[in-house]
Design a protein around this motif. Sequence first.
Motif, PDB file in Angstrom:
ATOM      1  N   VAL A   1      -8.460   2.982  -2.487  1.00  0.00           N
ATOM      2  CA  VAL A   1      -9.209   2.940  -1.233  1.00  0.00           C
ATOM      3  C   VAL A   1     -10.367   1.959  -1.368  1.00  0.00           C
ATOM      4  O   VAL A   1     -11.129   2.004  -2.333  1.00  0.00           O
ATOM      5  CB  VAL A   1      -9.753   4.338  -0.875  1.00  0.00           C
TER       6      VAL A   1
ATOM      7  N   TYR B   1      -3.767   9.824   0.439  1.00  0.00           N
ATOM      8  CA  TYR B   1      -3.356   8.445   0.694  1.00  0.00           C
ATOM      9  C   TYR B   1      -2.920   8.248   2.148  1.00  0.00           C
ATOM     10  O   TYR B   1      -3.136   7.175   2.733  1.00  0.00           O
ATOM     11  CB  TYR B   1      -2.249   8.027  -0.266  1.00  0.00           C
TER      12      TYR B   1
ATOM     13  N   LEU C   1      -6.478   0.913   2.203  1.00  0.00           N
ATOM     14  CA  LEU C   1      -6.021   0.652   0.841  1.00  0.00           C
ATOM     15  C   LEU C   1      -5.930  -0.837   0.529  1.00  0.00           C
ATOM     16  O   LEU C   1      -5.677  -1.667   1.396  1.00  0.00           O
ATOM     17  CB  LEU C   1      -4.649   1.297   0.612  1.00  0.00           C
TER      18      LEU C   1
ATOM     19  N   ARG D   1       0.808  -1.227   0.000  1.00  0.00           N
ATOM     20  CA  ARG D   1       0.000   0.000   0.000  1.00  0.00           C
ATOM     21  C   ARG D   1       0.838   1.272   0.000  1.00  0.00           C
ATOM     22  O   ARG D   1       0.386   2.310  -0.488  1.00  0.00           O
ATOM     23  CB  ARG D   1      -0.971  -0.025   1.172  1.00  0.00           C
TER      24      ARG D   1
END
Length: 283
Positions: free
Chosen positions: A195, A179, A186, A137
Amino acid sequence: MVPTHEVFQKPFPVNIQLTEEPTPENYRHWPGGEQLGKTMKMWKVQTKSFPEIDPGLVSDPYGFADSPDAEVISSGLNSKGPDSVAIGRHGNFFLWGFSAQPSDMTPEGRKCFLNSICYIKKYDGQKPLIAKTTSGRAWALVYAGYLKTINDENFIKQLFPEDLRQRFGKDPEKYIQYYKENLEYLHEEKGRVAVDEDVKGLGLSNRKVEFLDRCMSMLEKGEEQELAMRLLKRYTRETFSDAREWRAWLEKNRDQLFFTDTGGYKFLIDPVAAAKSTAIVRP
């Protein structure tokens, strides 16, 4: 670097002499790079440098150690990022990223290299628990950082979905903030780190066991059962059909579960820990 790690201790004690060196400018474009000082502590492993010698190899650090049989031992000076793995282990594979042959290593570098060979021998025959199939992620933050130096439209389209491009344009800081705020929600979707709105709706990290508990509680109470079942099947490899089976599985394996981004964004069972938990202790 983990100076207390076995590869720096035995069978040959390694005298690690650190020096202050200028921080590579390219490091500042990677996650956390903005917090680096003007210099970094470094340890000299080989006596020759690129282009006199091959540049060597580092591994992607994002999700590298998200399984119990993998460990990051040291980063190394490289053209990528400050956290890239130069020395590490995954199952019975040892990663030694420095390119010099022993005759071109420093005396302490040679000791560490020999220690590494001794260390990995303990894992002979132990296959890695996971194979990398998806991106960690934290790559979302890396991609956002690319916007600081790259403006190519086609490249940006490949990295970010249209709705984000509409909202944030080419502003890297907006993507980075987005983010960071959604890091625990994520997963990988259609080749992109994105997401998971289902998870975000619950407000729980998809990589903590509490998330599984919540989904199972929803099943048990008859609350949003379709959503709960969808998430449990998305983030595990199990296909149970009712709450009782899911709960029994979790309680049996709770202490042996680990979450892996790079292995498909799944909760998996550590077989070594599971074997220890079921071992019979005899007097």
